[in-house]
Design a protein around this motif. Structure first.
Motif, PDB file in Angstrom:
ATOM      1  N   SER A  22      -3.368  -9.756  -3.354  1.00 29.77           N
ATOM      2  CA  SER A  22      -2.786 -10.913  -2.655  1.00 29.77           C
ATOM      3  C   SER A  22      -1.389 -11.234  -3.176  1.00 29.77           C
ATOM      4  CB  SER A  22      -3.704 -12.135  -2.764  1.00 29.77           C
ATOM      5  OG  SER A  22      -3.863 -12.526  -4.102  1.00 29.77           O
ATOM      6  N   ASP A  23      -1.152 -11.025  -4.475  1.00 31.76           N
ATOM      7  CA  ASP A  23       0.197 -11.219  -5.022  1.00 31.76           C
ATOM      8  C   ASP A  23       1.173 -10.239  -4.397  1.00 31.76           C
ATOM      9  OD1 ASP A  23      -0.744 -13.228  -6.672  1.00 31.76           O
ATOM     10  OD2 ASP A  23      -0.850 -11.948  -8.449  1.00 31.76           O
ATOM     11  N   PHE A  24       0.738  -9.002  -4.235  1.00 31.53           N
ATOM     12  CA  PHE A  24       1.598  -7.999  -3.611  1.00 31.53           C
ATOM     13  C   PHE A  24       1.892  -8.373  -2.163  1.00 31.53           C
ATOM     14  CE2 PHE A  24       1.871  -4.143  -0.950  1.00 31.53           C
ATOM     15  CZ  PHE A  24       3.141  -3.733  -1.334  1.00 31.53           C
ATOM     16  N   ILE A  25       0.866  -8.743  -1.433  1.00 32.86           N
ATOM     17  CA  ILE A  25       1.045  -9.076  -0.018  1.00 32.86           C
ATOM     18  C   ILE A  25       2.044 -10.218   0.145  1.00 32.86           C
ATOM     19  CG2 ILE A  25      -0.132 -10.031   2.014  1.00 32.86           C
ATOM     20  CD1 ILE A  25      -2.600  -8.357   1.103  1.00 32.86           C
ATOM     21  N   GLU A  26       1.968 -11.203  -0.736  1.00 30.29           N
ATOM     22  CA  GLU A  26       2.907 -12.322  -0.667  1.00 30.29           C
ATOM     23  C   GLU A  26       4.340 -11.901  -0.969  1.00 30.29           C
ATOM     24  OE1 GLU A  26       1.553 -15.566  -3.090  1.00 30.29           O
ATOM     25  OE2 GLU A  26      -0.412 -15.579  -2.131  1.00 30.29           O
ATOM     26  N   SER A  27       4.513 -10.824  -1.707  1.00 31.57           N
ATOM     27  CA  SER A  27       5.854 -10.399  -2.099  1.00 31.57           C
ATOM     28  C   SER A  27       6.484  -9.389  -1.136  1.00 31.57           C
ATOM     29  CB  SER A  27       5.807  -9.787  -3.506  1.00 31.57           C
ATOM     30  OG  SER A  27       5.178  -8.523  -3.482  1.00 31.57           O
ATOM     31  N   VAL A  28       5.734  -8.896  -0.154  1.00 31.83           N
ATOM     32  CA  VAL A  28       6.223  -7.850   0.741  1.00 31.83           C
ATOM     33  C   VAL A  28       7.327  -8.370   1.657  1.00 31.83           C
ATOM     34  CG1 VAL A  28       5.571  -6.375   2.708  1.00 31.83           C
ATOM     35  CG2 VAL A  28       4.085  -6.531   0.711  1.00 31.83           C
ATOM     36  N   HIS A  29       8.370  -7.546   1.771  1.00 31.47           N
ATOM     37  CA  HIS A  29       9.464  -7.819   2.707  1.00 31.47           C
ATOM     38  C   HIS A  29       9.307  -6.852   3.875  1.00 31.47           C
ATOM     39  CE1 HIS A  29      11.418 -10.383  -0.203  1.00 31.47           C
ATOM     40  NE2 HIS A  29      11.243  -9.439  -1.109  1.00 31.47           N
ATOM     41  N   PRO A  30       9.206  -7.375   5.104  1.00 27.42           N
ATOM     42  CA  PRO A  30       8.922  -6.504   6.248  1.00 27.42           C
ATOM     43  C   PRO A  30      10.022  -5.500   6.563  1.00 27.42           C
ATOM     44  CG  PRO A  30       9.360  -8.752   6.966  1.00 27.42           C
ATOM     45  CD  PRO A  30       9.310  -8.771   5.479  1.00 27.42           C
ATOM     46  N   ASP A  31      11.227  -5.720   6.078  1.00 27.12           N
ATOM     47  CA  ASP A  31      12.326  -4.821   6.404  1.00 27.12           C
ATOM     48  C   ASP A  31      12.499  -3.674   5.394  1.00 27.12           C
ATOM     49  OD1 ASP A  31      13.026  -6.688   4.488  1.00 27.12           O
ATOM     50  OD2 ASP A  31      15.128  -6.748   5.067  1.00 27.12           O
TER      51      ASP A  31
ATOM     52  N   ALA B  44       5.630   1.444   0.716  1.00 20.59           N
ATOM     53  CA  ALA B  44       5.320   2.331  -0.406  1.00 20.59           C
ATOM     54  C   ALA B  44       6.261   2.064  -1.586  1.00 20.59           C
ATOM     55  CB  ALA B  44       5.415   3.787   0.029  1.00 20.59           C
ATOM     56  N   GLU B  45       7.551   1.932  -1.317  1.00 15.34           N
ATOM     57  CA  GLU B  45       8.515   1.663  -2.386  1.00 15.34           C
ATOM     58  C   GLU B  45       8.267   0.295  -3.020  1.00 15.34           C
ATOM     59  OE1 GLU B  45      12.444   2.216  -0.832  1.00 15.34           O
ATOM     60  OE2 GLU B  45      12.115   4.366  -0.479  1.00 15.34           O
ATOM     61  N   GLN B  46       7.926  -0.692  -2.190  1.00 17.19           N
ATOM     62  CA  GLN B  46       7.638  -2.028  -2.712  1.00 17.19           C
ATOM     63  C   GLN B  46       6.383  -2.015  -3.582  1.00 17.19           C
ATOM     64  OE1 GLN B  46       8.350  -5.510  -0.003  1.00 17.19           O
ATOM     65  NE2 GLN B  46       8.586  -3.856   1.501  1.00 17.19           N
ATOM     66  N   TRP B  47       5.390  -1.236  -3.165  1.00 26.18           N
ATOM     67  CA  TRP B  47       4.142  -1.143  -3.935  1.00 26.18           C
ATOM     68  C   TRP B  47       4.411  -0.518  -5.305  1.00 26.18           C
ATOM     69  CZ3 TRP B  47      -0.336  -3.138  -4.642  1.00 26.18           C
ATOM     70  CH2 TRP B  47      -1.325  -2.460  -5.353  1.00 26.18           C
ATOM     71  N   ILE B  48       5.169   0.556  -5.327  1.00 28.06           N
ATOM     72  CA  ILE B  48       5.490   1.216  -6.597  1.00 28.06           C
ATOM     73  C   ILE B  48       6.269   0.266  -7.504  1.00 28.06           C
ATOM     74  CG2 ILE B  48       6.873   3.058  -7.640  1.00 28.06           C
ATOM     75  CD1 ILE B  48       5.987   4.825  -5.243  1.00 28.06           C
ATOM     76  N   ALA B  49       7.234  -0.444  -6.952  1.00 27.68           N
ATOM     77  CA  ALA B  49       8.017  -1.399  -7.747  1.00 27.68           C
ATOM     78  C   ALA B  49       7.128  -2.522  -8.270  1.00 27.68           C
ATOM     79  CB  ALA B  49       9.161  -1.965  -6.917  1.00 27.68           C
ATOM     80  N   PHE B  50       6.220  -3.007  -7.438  1.00 29.05           N
ATOM     81  CA  PHE B  50       5.314  -4.089  -7.820  1.00 29.05           C
ATOM     82  C   PHE B  50       4.396  -3.649  -8.959  1.00 29.05           C
ATOM     83  CE2 PHE B  50       1.159  -6.186  -7.294  1.00 29.05           C
ATOM     84  CZ  PHE B  50       1.536  -7.516  -7.355  1.00 29.05           C
ATOM     85  N   ILE B  51       3.787  -2.473  -8.811  1.00 25.57           N
ATOM     86  CA  ILE B  51       2.858  -1.964  -9.830  1.00 25.57           C
ATOM     87  C   ILE B  51       3.613  -1.652 -11.119  1.00 25.57           C
ATOM     88  CG2 ILE B  51       1.366  -0.013 -10.444  1.00 25.57           C
ATOM     89  CD1 ILE B  51       0.060  -2.104  -8.648  1.00 25.57           C
ATOM     90  N   THR B  52       4.793  -1.078 -11.011  1.00 21.07           N
ATOM     91  CA  THR B  52       5.588  -0.766 -12.191  1.00 21.07           C
ATOM     92  C   THR B  52       5.915  -2.026 -12.973  1.00 21.07           C
ATOM     93  OG1 THR B  52       6.525   1.197 -11.131  1.00 21.07           O
ATOM     94  CG2 THR B  52       7.739   0.277 -13.003  1.00 21.07           C
TER      95      THR B  52
END
Length: 108
Positions: free
Chosen positions: A5-14, A18-26
Protein backbone atom coordinates in the motif's frame (compact mmCIF):
# COMPACT_ATOMS: atom_id res chain seq x y z
CA UNK A 1 9.12 -3.51 6.36
CA UNK A 2 7.91 -3.18 2.83
CA UNK A 3 4.23 -2.59 2.33
CA UNK A 4 2.43 -2.75 -1.00
CA UNK A 5 0.00 0.00 0.00
CA UNK A 6 2.94 2.36 0.63
CA UNK A 7 4.21 1.64 -2.87
CA UNK A 8 0.80 2.15 -4.45
CA UNK A 9 0.47 5.53 -2.75
CA UNK A 10 3.85 6.59 -4.12
CA UNK A 11 3.27 5.58 -7.77
CA UNK A 12 3.36 8.29 -10.41
CA UNK A 13 1.21 7.35 -13.43
CA UNK A 14 3.53 9.05 -15.91
CA UNK A 15 6.58 6.89 -15.03
CA UNK A 16 7.51 3.23 -15.44
CA UNK A 17 5.97 1.08 -12.72
CA UNK A 18 8.88 -1.37 -12.86
CA UNK A 19 11.45 1.40 -12.36
CA UNK A 20 9.40 2.91 -9.53
CA UNK A 21 9.12 -0.50 -7.85
CA UNK A 22 12.88 -1.07 -8.01
CA UNK A 23 13.55 2.42 -6.62
CA UNK A 24 10.97 1.89 -3.85
CA UNK A 25 12.38 -1.50 -2.81
CA UNK A 26 15.97 -0.25 -3.00
CA UNK A 27 15.16 2.68 -0.74
CA UNK A 28 13.28 0.47 1.74
CA UNK A 29 16.08 -2.07 1.77
CA UNK A 30 18.71 0.60 2.48
CA UNK A 31 16.58 2.18 5.22
CA UNK A 32 15.96 -1.17 6.91
CA UNK A 33 19.60 -2.20 6.73
CA UNK A 34 20.63 1.18 8.16
CA UNK A 35 18.23 0.64 11.07
CA UNK A 36 19.60 -2.87 11.67
CA UNK A 37 23.16 -1.53 11.68
CA UNK A 38 22.26 1.16 14.22
CA UNK A 39 20.21 -1.14 16.47
CA UNK A 40 22.94 -3.78 16.63
CA UNK A 41 25.75 -1.20 16.71
CA UNK A 42 27.43 -2.90 13.75
CA UNK A 43 30.55 -1.48 12.17
CA UNK A 44 30.20 0.40 8.92
CA UNK A 45 31.11 0.04 6.09
CA UNK A 46 31.95 -3.60 6.89
CA UNK A 47 28.26 -4.34 7.58
CA UNK A 48 27.18 -2.93 4.21
CA UNK A 49 29.92 -4.93 2.46
CA UNK A 50 28.98 -8.11 4.33
CA UNK A 51 25.32 -7.83 3.29
CA UNK A 52 26.23 -7.00 -0.32
CA UNK A 53 28.43 -10.08 -0.40
CA UNK A 54 25.60 -12.17 1.05
CA UNK A 55 23.25 -10.90 -1.67
CA UNK A 56 25.83 -11.86 -4.29
CA UNK A 57 26.28 -15.34 -2.81
CA UNK A 58 22.56 -15.83 -2.21
CA UNK A 59 23.13 -16.71 1.44
CA UNK A 60 24.58 -15.35 4.66
CA UNK A 61 27.89 -17.00 5.54
CA UNK A 62 27.63 -18.38 9.06
CA UNK A 63 31.26 -19.41 9.33
CA UNK A 64 34.44 -17.51 8.61
CA UNK A 65 36.01 -14.32 9.86
CA UNK A 66 34.04 -11.73 7.88
CA UNK A 67 31.27 -11.48 10.49
CA UNK A 68 33.88 -10.52 13.07
CA UNK A 69 34.57 -7.33 11.09
CA UNK A 70 30.87 -6.46 11.30
CA UNK A 71 30.06 -7.13 14.96
CA UNK A 72 30.44 -4.35 17.50
CA UNK A 73 33.66 -4.34 19.47
CA UNK A 74 33.32 -6.64 22.46
CA UNK A 75 35.32 -9.06 24.51
CA UNK A 76 35.79 -12.55 23.15
CA UNK A 77 35.52 -13.95 26.67
CA UNK A 78 33.10 -11.77 28.64
CA UNK A 79 29.50 -10.79 28.26
CA UNK A 80 28.11 -7.52 26.93
CA UNK A 81 26.41 -5.02 29.22
CA UNK A 82 23.15 -6.81 28.37
CA UNK A 83 24.55 -10.12 29.57
CA UNK A 84 24.98 -11.68 26.13
CA UNK A 85 28.11 -13.49 25.03
CA UNK A 86 29.86 -12.66 21.77
CA UNK A 87 28.54 -15.95 20.33
CA UNK A 88 24.95 -14.98 21.23
CA UNK A 89 25.32 -11.55 19.63
CA UNK A 90 26.88 -13.12 16.53
CA UNK A 91 24.03 -15.62 16.18
CA UNK A 92 21.36 -12.95 16.65
CA UNK A 93 22.97 -10.66 14.07
CA UNK A 94 23.36 -13.49 11.56
CA UNK A 95 19.70 -14.44 12.05
CA UNK A 96 18.59 -10.84 11.46
CA UNK A 97 20.73 -10.51 8.33
CA UNK A 98 19.37 -13.84 7.05
CA UNK A 99 15.79 -12.63 7.58
CA UNK A 100 16.68 -9.37 5.83
CA UNK A 101 18.13 -11.26 2.84
CA UNK A 102 15.00 -13.41 2.61
CA UNK A 103 12.75 -10.34 2.78
CA UNK A 104 14.67 -8.45 0.09
CA UNK A 105 15.86 -10.81 -2.63
CA UNK A 106 18.23 -9.31 -5.21
CA UNK A 107 16.59 -7.13 -7.86
CA UNK A 108 17.32 -8.00 -11.45
Amino acid sequence: MCCLSDFIESVHPDASIAEQWIAFITKRREEELGTLIKEEKLREPAAWDFVQSAFGAGEVPRIGTDIGKVLPRMSFFGNTAGGESRAEVKERVLDKITEFLERYPPLG
